[in-house]
Design an enzyme around this catalytic site. Sequence first.
Site, PDB file in Angstrom:
ATOM      1  CD1 TRP A   1      -2.585   1.862   0.475  1.00  0.00           C
ATOM      2  CD2 TRP A   1      -1.205   2.528   2.106  1.00  0.00           C
ATOM      3  NE1 TRP A   1      -2.867   3.177   0.753  1.00  0.00           N
ATOM      4  CE2 TRP A   1      -2.031   3.608   1.736  1.00  0.00           C
ATOM      5  CE3 TRP A   1      -0.239   2.709   3.110  1.00  0.00           C
ATOM      6  CZ2 TRP A   1      -1.939   4.865   2.358  1.00  0.00           C
ATOM      7  CZ3 TRP A   1      -0.140   3.954   3.722  1.00  0.00           C
ATOM      8  CH2 TRP A   1      -0.996   5.023   3.342  1.00  0.00           C
TER       9      TRP A   1
ATOM     10  CD  GLU B   1      -4.506  -1.434   2.017  1.00  0.00           C
ATOM     11  OE1 GLU B   1      -3.354  -1.779   2.366  1.00  0.00           O
ATOM     12  OE2 GLU B   1      -5.339  -0.965   2.819  1.00  0.00           O
TER      13      GLU B   1
ATOM     14  CE  LYS C   1      -6.233   6.137   2.734  1.00  0.00           C
ATOM     15  NZ  LYS C   1      -5.333   6.195   3.865  1.00  0.00           N
TER      16      LYS C   1
ATOM     17  CG  ASP D   1      -8.903   4.701   5.807  1.00  0.00           C
ATOM     18  OD1 ASP D   1      -9.285   3.711   6.448  1.00  0.00           O
ATOM     19  OD2 ASP D   1      -7.735   4.841   5.396  1.00  0.00           O
TER      20      ASP D   1
ATOM     21  CG  HIS E   1      -5.783  -4.231   5.203  1.00  0.00           C
ATOM     22  ND1 HIS E   1      -4.877  -3.225   4.990  1.00  0.00           N
ATOM     23  CD2 HIS E   1      -5.074  -5.382   5.256  1.00  0.00           C
ATOM     24  CE1 HIS E   1      -3.656  -3.753   4.893  1.00  0.00           C
ATOM     25  NE2 HIS E   1      -3.758  -5.050   5.046  1.00  0.00           N
TER      26      HIS E   1
ATOM     27  CG  ASP F   1      -5.141  -1.307   8.227  1.00  0.00           C
ATOM     28  OD1 ASP F   1      -4.541  -0.796   9.195  1.00  0.00           O
ATOM     29  OD2 ASP F   1      -5.059  -0.872   7.070  1.00  0.00           O
TER      30      ASP F   1
ATOM     31  CG  ASP G   1      -8.405  -0.754   4.546  1.00  0.00           C
ATOM     32  OD1 ASP G   1      -9.470  -0.346   5.051  1.00  0.00           O
ATOM     33  OD2 ASP G   1      -7.304  -0.648   5.122  1.00  0.00           O
TER      34      ASP G   1
ATOM     35  CG  ASP H   1      -7.434   3.175   9.788  1.00  0.00           C
ATOM     36  OD1 ASP H   1      -7.562   2.059   9.266  1.00  0.00           O
ATOM     37  OD2 ASP H   1      -6.989   4.160   9.175  1.00  0.00           O
TER      38      ASP H   1
HETATM   39  C1  RNT Z   1      -3.678   2.952   4.841  1.00  0.00           C
HETATM   40  C2  RNT Z   1      -3.773   1.499   4.542  1.00  0.00           C
HETATM   41  C3  RNT Z   1      -2.631   0.658   5.015  1.00  0.00           C
HETATM   42  C4  RNT Z   1      -2.151   1.043   6.391  1.00  0.00           C
HETATM   43  C5  RNT Z   1      -1.129   0.130   6.974  1.00  0.00           C
HETATM   44  C6  RNT Z   1      -0.440   0.743   8.133  1.00  0.00           C
HETATM   45  O1  RNT Z   1      -4.784   3.636   4.520  1.00  0.00           O
HETATM   46  O2  RNT Z   1      -4.968   1.001   5.035  1.00  0.00           O
HETATM   47  O3  RNT Z   1      -2.972  -0.678   4.922  1.00  0.00           O
HETATM   48  O4  RNT Z   1      -3.204   1.157   7.290  1.00  0.00           O
HETATM   49  O5  RNT Z   1      -0.287  -0.281   6.000  1.00  0.00           O
HETATM   50 ZN    ZN Z   2      -5.242  -1.127   4.949  1.00  0.00          ZN
END
Ligand code: RNT
Ligand code: ZN
Length: 417
Positions: free
Chosen positions: A186, A225, A227, A293, A285, A325, A258, A295
């Site tokens: 990523w 990955e 985004k 996003d 993820h 994640d 993700d 988290d």
């Molecule tokens: C970031 C991505 C990625 C990170 C990690 C730390 O938006 O989701 O996967 O969260 O690599």
């Molecule tokens: Zn991620």
Amino acid sequence: MNEKLITEAYDIAKERYAAIGTDVDKVLDQLQDFHLSLHCWQADDVTGFEVQAGQLTGGIQATGNYPGKARNIDELRQDIIEAKSLIPGTHRLNLHEIYGDFQGKIVDRDEVTPDYFQSWIEWGKENNMKLDFNSTSFSHPKSGSLSLSSPDDGIRNFWIEHTERCRAIAEEMGKAQGDPCIMNIWIHDGSKDITVNRYRYRELLKDSLDKIFATEYENMKDCIESKLFGIGLESFTAGSNEFYASYAAQHHKMLTLDTGHFHPTESVADKVSAMLLYVPELMLHVSRPVRWDSDHVTLMDDPTLDLFSEIVRAGALDRVHYGLDYFDASINRIGAYVTGSRAAQKCMLRALLEPLDLLRRYEAEGRFFERLALLEEAKALPWNAVYDMFCLKNDVPVGTDFIGEVEKYEREITSKR
Ligand code: RNT
Ligand code: ZN
């Protein structure tokens, strides 16, 4: 928790599920085979162990200042062992390159070698955790807004070198553990404001990936990955969903989904069957985006339930890998691991318990009211009694009992940091 009560509740649940054609004992075996890849970065807010570590960059952010974060490799390992003792089943550990065992040495990203992960490989073996891996292109003076898609050859080649080295490390991990190490790429590459060079940056990224993947390995698997956007990089993301989905389909690479990387009303669950017809495997993820996003800690929420149901319904249990994640720095970090992991397991359990044969029969016969009613009733069946039994069998705290354990660890360990 009272063992007799848990067993009685389980026996009742077994009968209730048998009545709709679900074999609960079989589901327990399947759940035992469901392995999460615990993300090492929840323990320390994505800081890592580089001697030269700076600020967290790359459009991601860990917000909050809860005391007790892991400050070094020993503390992080101790925290992972504590978290793992409160999660039923066996799980993997997902490392980022910046979590190498650098032994106080400044090791730049284009100098990293498998040597710096030897102690992790041993630790993984000792603690029965297979390793997964990630290259790290953020939090570095050369990160900027563009890394693998940078028009500056010096910058781009630096990150190509880094990522190639990471694949070699993943290969060593996979070889040592006798099971492929999954390596995720990523990168944050993008632009805060309007760019007139979208094609150019993506063309460069494609070329970088081609170079990175030129070496074939047997003990590691690549995943890529996408985004939607990063903070400070809102107008353009080089590695968008279409970019990586196409790349993965064309090159038979694993795609990482993700759950925080899509438009808020987009269903990630719906992508499972669409993508699995074109890519060999999926990496997840599992996160919880709140408005963006963000988290937040994974919960047993509708998007996650839907996602896991779609995997089971697609018959794809052996083609999906499950990474977590999230990085919430505002609550007890061990509690964050355990709550999120157990929530993911509950989602998978409920997906496995679904009376799929009966639902499919209804659908084939055009009995759509019956299908809807059964889906609705299934939500209220005693799946929790099955999860309690799963915890009991795995010798971890049942129900809320883990809360006290996390508090005890905080009292004795993390609060003293
Ligand atoms: C970031 C991505 C990625 C990170 C990690 C730390 O938006 O989701 O996967 O969260 O690599
Ligand atoms: Zn991620």
